[in-house]
Design an enzyme around this catalytic site. Structure first.
Site, PDB file in Angstrom:
ATOM      1  CB  VAL A  13      -0.925   0.014   1.240  1.00 49.73           C
ATOM      2  CG1 VAL A  13      -1.888   1.191   1.164  1.00 49.73           C
ATOM      3  CG2 VAL A  13      -1.670  -1.296   1.379  1.00 49.73           C
ATOM      4  CB  SER A  14       0.928   4.309   0.050  1.00 48.30           C
ATOM      5  OG  SER A  14       1.349   5.637  -0.143  1.00 48.30           O
ATOM      6  CD1 TRP A  15       8.014   4.786   1.553  1.00 48.40           C
ATOM      7  CD2 TRP A  15       7.568   2.865   2.607  1.00 48.40           C
ATOM      8  NE1 TRP A  15       9.196   4.302   2.074  1.00 48.40           N
ATOM      9  CE2 TRP A  15       8.947   3.115   2.731  1.00 48.40           C
ATOM     10  CE3 TRP A  15       7.053   1.704   3.185  1.00 48.40           C
ATOM     11  CZ2 TRP A  15       9.809   2.273   3.413  1.00 48.40           C
ATOM     12  CZ3 TRP A  15       7.914   0.852   3.872  1.00 48.40           C
ATOM     13  CH2 TRP A  15       9.270   1.145   3.974  1.00 48.40           C
TER      14      TRP A  15
END
Length: 280
Positions: A101-103
């Protein structure tokens, strides 16, 4: 019936990692969650609860976040991928499915690339190929550069609509609920995570990721514009893109919608080629 999480803090040569495992008996590999920058594992529990309760799930706090210790020196994604492999060895797991998720999507890409035999399927949510991404608005990126939202809950509530978009624009109570689950590891851990992604990109080796990949994107994501997710789906050979009507944290705000999509992907068996089809 959903099994409770088993929380453990493990020691890998002096690096303490806080882990949480939800036991399961579904006939698919466990799902390993790589969370976003500064995000402790409690923040993804609403999403986990929306998944099939029989699915085994592994969550952890990366070094410097939540209950994991902060290393003296910074790390890069390749070193973190190696640490994940060692964590899985310690917890006695072989092959897993991975969601980033994301980073954490960058970390998931690195793990799938460096340890292809240990990653069966890959889910990338609200993430990008790194340094070559099309950036969000400067105001959003400036706020993301500071760990303040993880240190001051009132600040999180104040900026949530601008940086997360989607449902956070319409429901202020979402920001309060999100802020209440934050467990900060401190400023240094956040900056170490930023350093891990400094100059990193997967753009030049995305075509070598062979795992079946589900790419999930929010259509109102101020941090990761949708074009970045389209790039991932285009460059990864066995990828499919699914766009969610929400913002950056759709995995939480739209968990009831997203969880069945992910479960269907994880449980789907690849179709075998028919070498000599019969005439009908």
């Amino acid at each position: 019936m959903t099994q409770p999480f088993v929380f453990r803090t493990i020691n890998l040569d002096g690096q303490l990692l806080r882990t949480a495992v939800r036991p399961g008996n579904l006939d698919v590999p466990p799902l390993l969650i790589c969370n976003g920058i500064g995000a402790n594992l409690e923040l993804v529990l609403p999403f986990v609860k929306a998944l099939n309760p029989e699915l085994e799930v592994i969550a952890f706090d990366v070094p410097g976040v939540g209950g994991s210790s902060t290393p003296t020196l910074p790390y890069r994604f390749r070193g973190l991928a190696k640490l994940i492999a060692r964590m899985l060895d310690y917890l006695d797991y072989g092959q897993v499915n991975v969601i980033g998720v994301s980073w954490g999507g960058a970390l998931a890409q690195q793990f799938a690339y460096d340890y292809p035999e240990r990653c069966k399927k890959l889910v990338l949510a609200a993430t990008s190929a790194g340094a070559l991404m099309i950036p969000g608005k400067p105001k959003v990126l400036w706020r993301m550069a500071s760990p303040r939202r993880y240190l001051q809950p009132s600040y999180t509530v104040h900026i949530a609509a601008d940086i997360y978009g989607g449902a956070f624009r319409r429901d202020p109570e979402l920001a309060m609920s999100h802020a209440s689950k934050i467990r900060s590891g401190g400023k240094l851990g956040y900056y170490w995570q930023m350093f891990a992604g400094l100059g990193w990109t997967s753009a030049h080796w995305l075509h070598r990721i062979r795992q079946p990949t589900l790419v999930l994107a929010g259509d109102d994501d101020p941090i990761i514009p949708l074009v970045n997710m389209r790039l991932l789906a285009w460059r990864i050979p066995n990828a499919v893109l699914h766009v969610i009507d929400d913002g950056h944290l759709f995995l939480i705000t739209r968990a009831a919608v997203v969880a069945p999509i992910i479960m269907g992907f994880l449980e789907e068996e690849p179709q075998r080629a028919v070498m000599h089809p019969q005439a009908v």
